[in-house]
Design a protein around this motif. Structure first.
Motif, mmCIF file in Angstrom:
data_model
loop_
_atom_site.group_PDB
_atom_site.id
_atom_site.type_symbol
_atom_site.label_atom_id
_atom_site.label_comp_id
_atom_site.label_asym_id
_atom_site.label_seq_id
_atom_site.Cartn_x
_atom_site.Cartn_y
_atom_site.Cartn_z
ATOM 1 N N LYS A 135 -4.109 44.937 -12.373
ATOM 2 C CA LYS A 135 -3.655 46.183 -13.001
ATOM 3 C C LYS A 135 -4.733 47.257 -12.908
ATOM 4 N N ASP A 136 -5.984 46.878 -13.125
ATOM 5 C CA ASP A 136 -7.079 47.853 -13.037
ATOM 6 C C ASP A 136 -7.196 48.420 -11.630
ATOM 7 N N TRP A 137 -7.130 47.529 -10.622
ATOM 8 C CA TRP A 137 -7.242 48.004 -9.235
ATOM 9 C C TRP A 137 -6.067 48.886 -8.862
ATOM 10 N N ALA A 138 -4.883 48.502 -9.275
ATOM 11 C CA ALA A 138 -3.686 49.282 -8.957
ATOM 12 C C ALA A 138 -3.747 50.664 -9.619
ATOM 13 N N GLU A 139 -4.143 50.710 -10.874
ATOM 14 C CA GLU A 139 -4.244 51.995 -11.578
ATOM 15 C C GLU A 139 -5.297 52.885 -10.934
#
Length: 334
Positions: free
Chosen positions: A183-187
């Protein structure tokens, strides 16, 4: 591969072969392609659900690349001069059969050669002038952002389901430890693409070239010590990032071989240098955990029908690849 006594199992009516004046001696299935041995030589026959305009794009690109002495397999026209034949449930086209071996998976010399062929394709494609460029698919940052944001909504919802579920499988337990990072990488990728658009305006403003669209080892044949590129079904007229990002994402390995991807990119740029906008876009595309999200969604959709051990192993491989992509971006694309 299976030998066919007769043509009934090909699913293609005999009249199609008559339009090429073939006297068929043998027909064999190679996955979705038919290998025909005839009095005129060996040919590959493909029935496809491609639309005529999509096949016309492929024919136009193959014709251009042939004039540039780039190794591709041209479509053979029938005796009426038609490049393909409409049938009840699709289109049929014929090419000369190319004998050779597929590239070896995880072979650095093979992949290094493959990325150099990709670079040559892209360099030649810069001078390609399609009859109508608007008919060729190209990436759109608005559509990409919408897709990525939908993926984020889905993964957050799925993560909540896992948190509420009792009796997680081993796969789900391991996955639940990965999801916060994903989720962090995608955001971050979404935020960076939005900033990229502010700086560079639009992907369509970048230089455009011929992109294969499905450039992987099964579509590359070693024929007489040279690489022949097959299957241009997904051809587009787009930024070269469209081909480079999936190639690196698919084939990057663990940290024992972490310099390979750098060597691929370096070899590519010795032939086809990327500008800063393209490098930045490549880094953003690699940052978004596309393969992880796709794999998780397939797992969730199929439920308990697959092999837990196989799925877990595949998940861990994808995770290791994603970690290497983050390292690669930090080292070489920032």
């Amino acid at each position: 591969m299976s030998h066919i006594n007769g043509l009934e199992r090909t699913g293609i009516h005999p009249h199609v072969f008559q339009e090429y004046d073939f006297l068929i001696e043998k027909a064999e299935m190679h996955h979705s392609t038919i290998k025909l041995t005839t009095q005129l030589g060996e040919f590959s026959v493909k029935k496809t659900k491609m639309k005529p305009d999509q096949l016309d794009r492929m024919i136009e690109v193959l014709g251009y690349l042939d004039t540039q002495n780039f190794l591709v397999n041209q479509i053979v026209k029938n005796k009426f001069g038609d490049p393909y034949i409409p049938v009840k449930d699709g289109l049929v086209y014929v090419k000369k059969w190319v004998e050779g071996k597929h590239l070896k998976l995880n072979s650095h010399p093979h992949f290094l050669a493959a990325i150099m062929v990709m670079a040559k394709l892209h360099k030649l494609g810069l001078n390609f002038s399609p009859r109508n460029s608007s008919h060729y698919p190209s990436m759109n940052e608005i559509q990409i952002l919408n897709t990525w944001k939908q993926r984020m909504i889905w993964i957050k919802k799925y993560h909540k389901q896992l948190k509420r579920k009792s009796g997680l499988t081993t796969f789900e337990h391991v996955l639940s430890t990965y999801i916060p990072f994903l989720k962090d990488w995608a955001e971050e990728a979404i935020e960076q693409l939005e900033q990229w658009v502010i700086e560079y305006h639009s992907i369509r403003d970048l230089r455009r070239t011929i992109c294969h669209g499905n450039y992987h080892h099964r579509n590359l044949i070693l024929h007489q010590e040279k690489i022949v590129v097959l299957d241009f079904h997904g051809v587009s007229y787009d930024t070269p990032v469209r081909d480079i990002a999936p190639f690196i994402r698919r084939y990057i390995l663990n940290k024992e071989n972490r310099t390979w991807a750098f060597e691929w990119l370096e070899a590519y740029q010795n032939i086809m240098p990327l500008n800063q906008a393209e490098k930045s876009l490549l880094a953003i595309f690699l940052l978004f955990p596309e393969r992880m999200f796709s794999f998780i969604k397939k797992y969730e959709e199929k439920g308990k029908h697959g092999s837990e051990e196989h799925d877990l192993k595949k998940l861990q491989v994808r995770w290791a690849q994603m970690r290497e992509l983050i390292w690669f971006i930090d080292q070489y694309l920032k």
